[in-house]
Design an enzyme around this catalytic site. Structure first.
Site, short mmCIF file in Angstrom:
data_model
loop_
_atom_site.label_atom_id
_atom_site.label_comp_id
_atom_site.label_asym_id
_atom_site.label_seq_id
_atom_site.Cartn_x
_atom_site.Cartn_y
_atom_site.Cartn_z
N GLY A 115 -1.26 -5.67 -6.29
CA GLY A 115 -0.94 -6.03 -4.83
C GLY A 115 -1.04 -4.85 -3.72
N GLU A 116 -1.00 -3.76 -4.13
CA GLU A 116 -1.29 -2.73 -3.05
C GLU A 116 -2.73 -2.47 -2.88
OE1 GLU A 116 2.00 -1.87 -2.48
OE2 GLU A 116 2.80 -2.68 -3.84
N MET A 117 -3.42 -2.57 -3.95
CA MET A 117 -4.79 -2.22 -3.77
C MET A 117 -5.50 -2.64 -2.62
SD MET A 117 -8.17 -2.94 -4.21
CE MET A 117 -8.22 -4.34 -5.15
N GLY B 95 0.89 -1.33 -0.07
CA GLY B 95 0.11 -0.05 0.09
C GLY B 95 0.83 1.18 0.18
#
Length: 905
Positions: A866-868, A534
Site C-alpha cells: 500500500g505505501e510503495m 507512504g
C-alpha cells in the site's frame, strides 16, 4: 411541507418533505435506500448520483422543489442486486473497481446513464463523462473503472456473455495469486454494503445526534465556555464539555522514543485551557435531531484570548516563538543519522557535490466518505465505539485513560469504511462519541460534514529538507548530508516515529557508504500530522530523487544510468546500515530500460513550441512494518461443521483486508482441501478478535499474514493424526485438543539506535516510476500523459487488489505533485478547493510491471504494497516537468504559476 409521488426503481412512493430538503436525504432517510451515498455534500464527488427522468443528477445538491411530481428515479438498488447483477456491477467486480466501495454506487449509476445514451463509448468518452459529472474516486486511479465500463458495454451489446465476464475459480481451487474479486465486492457494487452513516441510521430510537462546537482560530487561551443558552434550545438533551469527562481528558500520543521532550498527553478530547488548532473540539451538543444539535451548537459562547499562530515549522522555530504547549519546546524531538565515516572530508575531496532545498506539502487525504462514528453502552455497561478506526486495539489504549474507562470496559469496532489512506491511524472522533455516550447514557451518532473532515482530521506532515550529495566523476555516490524539519502540527502522536523516517528513507535505494544528518519534530498550530500513505517516504524520497536528477545533469549523465549505477546490489546497505532482504533493483531497472528509451524518443517527437513534453523517473523504497519487533496475532478456529473461522483486526480502509485474510488463510489451509466458502471471516471487533495491530505502514500482509499462516499451520498440526489423516471437530473435542489456536508472529527486526542505524524492517517494497508529462509553455499547466510503475512487492497475493493499490497510489502521487494542498484553511476546505484530481487529471495510460521476488520473511513470499505506490511518483512528475521545459520546482505542489516562474527566461 409538500407531498409528491415519485417512482423509485419502478415502485410508486409517496414522500412528504420540505421544499428545501435535499433529494439525497429523502432517498436515504425517508425511503431508506442507503446505497446512494453522501460524501462532499457539495456536488463535487458524485457519490450521490441518481438518474431522474433519464438524466444523471447529483442528489446531494438537488432540493425537493426541483423534483417534479411523478418523477422517475433510479438509484443503485434499481440497477441490480447481489443475486441479479447488472453487467456494470459484474464488470466492476472482476476489474477490482470497487476498493473501499464508497464511490462505487455513484459511479455505476453514472455509467448506467452513459450507456443508456451511448451503448459503445470509447475510453475517452467514458473519461469525459465521469469528468463532466464530477465522479470522484480516491482509491482506484480510475483506469479499472474505465475498463469495467468497456467490458459492461460488450456484454450489453451481446459480444460476450455475463458468464464470459464472470470470474472463474481455477480447477485447483487456488485463491492466492489469482484475480478473485474480494469477498465484499458484490455488496459494494449493489449498494448493500452499509458504511458508518448507513449503519448509524439503524441505531435504536432515542439515539442522540451530535454537533460539535469547534474553534475558529488556530491558537488561543480559553477564558470561558457558556452553554446555558444552548441547553435551552429545542431538542437539546445535554451539552458536553471537558467538565463532564471523568478521565484525564487527553488522548495519549504514545511517545515512541525516550529522548522525546514531550509526554504525549497534550491533545485534549475537549479543549479545557487552550485551543491548539483550527477545528479543535470545545463542546458537544447532544440533541434529538442533527438540525437541533447544529442550531444549539451556534449558541454556545466561547470566550478566547487569541495567541500567535505558528502555521509552519520555520515560524514555530523562530527564537521569539512562544511554546505552544507550555513547558515543552516547539522542537521536541531530534533524530540523528550517522552511517559510515564522517562526511566532511568526503565532501571536501569529492569530484562533484550538489545541494538543494525542498518542501513536501500538507497533503490532505481527501477520502470521499467523511469521518463518522457512534457509541453506546451495552447491557454489561461496556462502552462500545464504532468508527473508521484503522488501529482498533491501538486506539482503545489511546483513548481509555482520557475517558476514564478501564480498557476491559471499552470495545472498538470498525464500521465498513470508505478509504482513509492513513488519517484514521489517529483517533479522530472515537473519544468524542465515547465522551458523549458516557455523559448522556444514550446511544450517540456523529457524522462530519466535509468542512469538518478537512479542518478536523490530520494531514500529511510537511517536511522542509536540505540535502547534499558527494560523488565521483563517474557518478558513484560517496556521501550524503541531510537536514530535515517535520511540521507535525500541535499533537505529538507518532511525530517522533515519522521524523525517524527521514533517516530511514532520504537516499533510500542507493548504496551510500557515509551519511550524516539531523531531523527534528516541530510543534505548530496547523493541522495535526496524521499518517498518510507512504508515511514519511514521500517527504523523504522527494528531495533525494529530485537531487539525483540534478546531480545527473551536473555530471552530464542520464538520470536513469546514474540511478542504475548506485542502486542496491550485494554488499550494499540501506541508510540505516541494514542489508536489503532482496536485490531486485537492477532487474527492475532492466525491465524499465526499453520503455524509458522509447519514452525519451516519444516526448522529443511530440513536443511543440507551445507544449513541451518530458520524461522523468524516480525510485521509491518502503519498509513493511512499524519498526523493530512488530507483532500481530490471529485466532484460527475449527468449527463443528468442518469449516474454519479466522479472527483478526486487519482493519480495512479500502485496501482489501478481507481478500488478504481469505487468500492467505486459504493458502495455509490447503492441506485440508477447504473451498473458499468454507473459510469464514470475523474481523475488526476488539471484543472478538485478538490484536493484529493497526493497518498502516504496509505491515498487514506481512505481519498479520504471517500470524494467519502460523495459526492455520498450528491448527493443521493439531488436527493431523499419526496416519496423516485429519481429526474432525468431534474427534478434537473428544481428545481434549483445542479447536481454537492463536497464531502470533513477530518480525525478525530491531529498532534503530540514536544515529538511525539498525534493521527496522524484515521486508521492503520497491517501486520504480516513470512519468511522461506535458507542460503548456504559456501557462505552466502540467498534464501527466503516461505513468509506469515497475513494482517488486514480493509474491502478488491478489492481482486485482495489488493493481488497484498501485494505480490509486500513483494517482495520489500526481495530486501531491501538481495540485493537492491544505495550507489555506478556507480555500482548501472542499474537495475541489484542495486540488482533488478528477479522472482527466489522471492518465488512462498507466502500466504496472511486476518483478516478483519472494520475501524470505513474507507469508508465502509476499511483502506489503500500500505505501510503495506513493513513495516517489511525485518526484518522477517533477523530474518530467524539468525534462520537458527546464522548470525545476522544489516546493510542492507544482501549481502552474510555480512552473511558469521556474521556466528559463
Amino acid at each position: 411541507m409538500q407531498r409528491k409521488i415519485v417512482y423509485v426503481n419502478g415502485i410508486e412512493r409517496s414522500v412528504v418533505a420540505e421544499k428545501s430538503e435535499l433529494l439525497s436525504d429523502v432517498i436515504r432517510k425517508s425511503l431508506r435506500l442507503t446505497g446512494t451515498k453522501v460524501g462532499c455534500g457539495k456536488g463535487q464527488c458524485g457519490a450521490c448520483n441518481v438518474i431522474m427522468d433519464g438524466k444523471l443528477i447529483r442528489s446531494c445538491i438537488t432540493k425537493m422543489d426541483r423534483v417534479p411530481d411523478r418523477a422517475v428515479i433510479t438509484t443503485i438498488e434499481g440497477i441490480g442486486t447481489p443475486r441479479d447483477l447488472h453487467a456494470l456491477q459484474m464488470a466492476w467486480m472482476v476489474h477490482g473497481a470497487a476498493q473501499c466501495g464508497f464511490c462505487t454506487p455513484g459511479f455505476i449509476v453514472s455509467a448506467k446513464a452513459l450507456l443508456d445514451g451511448n451503448p459503445d463509448p470509447s475510453r475517452e468518452e467514458i473519461r469525459d463523462w465521469f469528468q463532466k459529472y464530477k465522479n470522484a474516486c480516491r482509491c482506484t486511479g480510475y483506469k479499472p473503472l474505465v475498463d469495467a465500463v468497456r467490458d459492461a458495454a460488450r456484454v450489453l451489446k451481446g459480444e460476450i456473455s455475463m458468464q464470459d465476464l464472470a470470474y472463474k475459480i481455477p480447477q485447483d481451487g487456488k485463491v492466492f495469486g489469482t484475480n478473485m474479486p474480494r469477498p465484499s465486492a458484490a455488496a459494494k457494487v449493489t449498494g448493500s454494503w452499509d458504511f458508518g452513516a448507513d449503519s448509524g441510521m439503524q441505531l435504536p430510537e432515542g439515539t442522540l445526534q451530535l454537533a460539535l462546537v469547534q474553534a475558529e482560530v488556530s491558537h488561543a487561551n480559553i477564558l470561558s465556555i457558556d452553554t446555558s443558552e444552548a441547553e435551552q434550545m429545542p431538542g437539546v438533551y445535554k451539552v458536553v464539555t471537558h467538565k463532564d469527562i471523568k478521565g484525564r481528558n487527553r488522548i495519549t500520543g504514545l511517545i515512541t522514543f525516550p529522548s522525546n521532550k514531550g509526554d504525549g498527553w497534550e491533545r485534549p478530547i475537549l479543549c479545557d485551557t487552550k485551543v491548539f488548532q483550527f477545528g479543535d473540539a470545545i463542546a458537544i451538543v447532544c440533541a434529538d435531531t442533527e438540525k437541533h444539535a447544529k442550531a444549539a451548537a451556534k449558541k454556545v459562547k466561547v470566550e478566547l484570548e487569541e495567541l500567535p499562530a505558528y502555521m509552519s515549522a520555520p515560524a514555530a522555530m523562530e527564537p521569539d516563538a512562544i511554546e505552544i504547549h507550555p513547558g515543552t519546546p516547539n522542537v521536541y524531538y531530534i533524530q540523528k543519522i550517522a552511517k559510515g565515516e564522517d562526511t566532511k572530508p568526503i565532501f571536501e575531496k569529492a569530484d562533484v557535490t550538489i545541494e538543494g532545498s525542498y518542501y513536501v506539502s500538507r497533503q490532505p487525504h481527501l477520502p470521499i466518505e467523511p469521518d463518522v462514528g457512534y457509541a453506546y453502552l451495552d447491557d454489561a455497561g461496556k462502552l462500545i465505539v464504532h468508527s473508521k478506526s484503522i488501529g482498533l486495539h491501538l486506539h482503545l489504549y489511546m483513548i481509555a485513560p482520557g475517558l476514564g474507562v478501564e480498557p476491559e470496559n471499552l470495545v472498538l469496532i470498525q464500521n465498513n469504511t470508505g478509504g482513509t489512506f492513513g488519517y484514521k491511524f489517529s483517533p479522530t472522533m472515537e473519544a468524542l462519541v465515547g465522551a458523549a455516550a458516557l455523559a448522556t447514557g444514550r446511544p450517540v451518532f456523529l457524522c462530519y460534514d466535509y468542512f469538518q473532515q478537512q479542518t478536523y482530521t490530520g494531514k500529511r506532515s510537511p517536511f522542509w529538507t536540505t540535502l547534499s550529495y558527494a560523488a565521483t566523476k563517474d557518478g558513484t555516490l560517496l556521501g550524503m548530508e541531510t537536514d530535515w524539519s517535520c511540521d507535525h502540527g500541535p499533537y505529538s502522536e507518532f511525530g517522533d516515529l515519522l521524523t525517524l523516517r527521514g533517516a530511514q528513507y532520504i537516499g533510500a535505494g542507493y548504496d551510500i557508504k557515509s551519511i550524516r544528518g539531523e531531523g527534528r519534530t516541530v510543534c505548530t498550530n496547523h493541522a495535526w500530522g496524521a499518517a498518510f500513505r507512504g508515511y514519511g517516504a514521500p517527504e523523504s524520497e522527494f528531495p533525494s530523487e529530485v537531487l539525483m536528477d540534478e546531480l545527473a545533469e551536473k555530471l552530464g549523465m542520464d538520470p536513469f544510468e546514474l540511478r542504475y549505477k548506485n542502486v542496491y546490489r550485494p554488499g550494499a546497505t540501506t541508510p540505516t546500515g541494514q542489508v536489503p532482504e532482496v536485490f531486485s533493483l537492477p532487474e527492475m531497472f532492466d525491465a524499465l530500460r526499453p520503455k524509458y528509451e522509447e519514452a525519451k524518443k516519444r516526448v522529443a517527437a511530440n513536443s511543440t513550441d507551445t507544449v513541451k513534453r518530458g520524461v522523468g523517473i524516480a525510485l521509491g523504497i518502503y519498509g513493511a512494518g512499524l519498526d523493530g519487533p512488530d507483532t500481530a496475532e490471529t485466532d484460527v478456529e475449527l468449527n463443528p461443521d468442518g469449516t474454519v473461522t479466522i479472527f483478526n483486526t486487519w482493519e480495512d480502509h479500502g485496501q482489501g483486508s478481507d481478500m488478504g485474510t481469505l487468500a492467505t488463510a486459504h493458502e495455509a489451509l490447503r492441506p485440508l482441501g477447504l473451498s473458499v466458502d468454507q473459510i469464514r471471516l470475523v474481523m475488526n471487533d476488539t471484543s472478538k478478535c485478538p490484536n493484529s495491530g493497526p493497518a498502516g505502514g504496509s505491515r498487514s500482509q506481512v505481519l498479520v499474514g504471517q500470524s494467519i499462516r502460523v495459526g492455520c499451520e498450528e491448527l493443521i498440526k493439531s488436527m493431523r493424526k499419526a496416519n496423516g489423516c485429519f481429526r474432525t471437530y468431534d474427534e478434537m473435542v473428544a481428545e481434549g485438543i483445542p479447536t481454537k489456536i492463536n497464531g502470533k508472529w513477530t518480525a525478525p527486526a530491531n529498532d534503530c539506535d540514536a544515529n538511525g542505524q539498525g534493521n527496522p524492517f524484515c521486508c521492503y517494497m520497491y517501486g520504480l516510476f516513470m512519468v511522461e508529462a506535458a507542460v503548456e509553455i504559456a501557462t505552466g499547466k502540467t498534464t501527466v500523459e503516461g505513468m509506469t510503475c515497475v513494482a517488486d512487492v514480493g509474491k502478488v497475493v491478489n492481482k486485482l487488489v495489488v493493481d488497484g493499490q498501485i494505480y490509486g497510489g500513483m494517482a495520489q502521487g500526481i495530486g501531491l505533485a501538481l495540485t493537492e494542498d491544505f495550507e489555506d484553511i478556507k480555500k482548501h476546505s472542499t474537495l475541489a478547493g484542495a486540488g482533488f484530481p478528477y479522472i482527466k487529471q489522471i492518465p488512462d495510460d498507466m502500466e504496472i510491471i511486476y518483478v516478483e521476488t519472494p520475501r524470505p520473511d513474507g507469508p508465502f513470499g509476499a511483502s506489503g504494497v500500500g505505501e510503495m505506490p506513493l513513495t516517489a511518483p511525485h518526484a518522477a512528475v517533477i523530474n518530467a516537468i524539468y525534462n520537458a521545459c527546464g522548470a525545476r520546482v522544489r516546493h510542492l505542489p507544482a501549481l502552474p504559476e510555480k512552473v511558469l516562474a521556474a521556466m528559463p527566461k
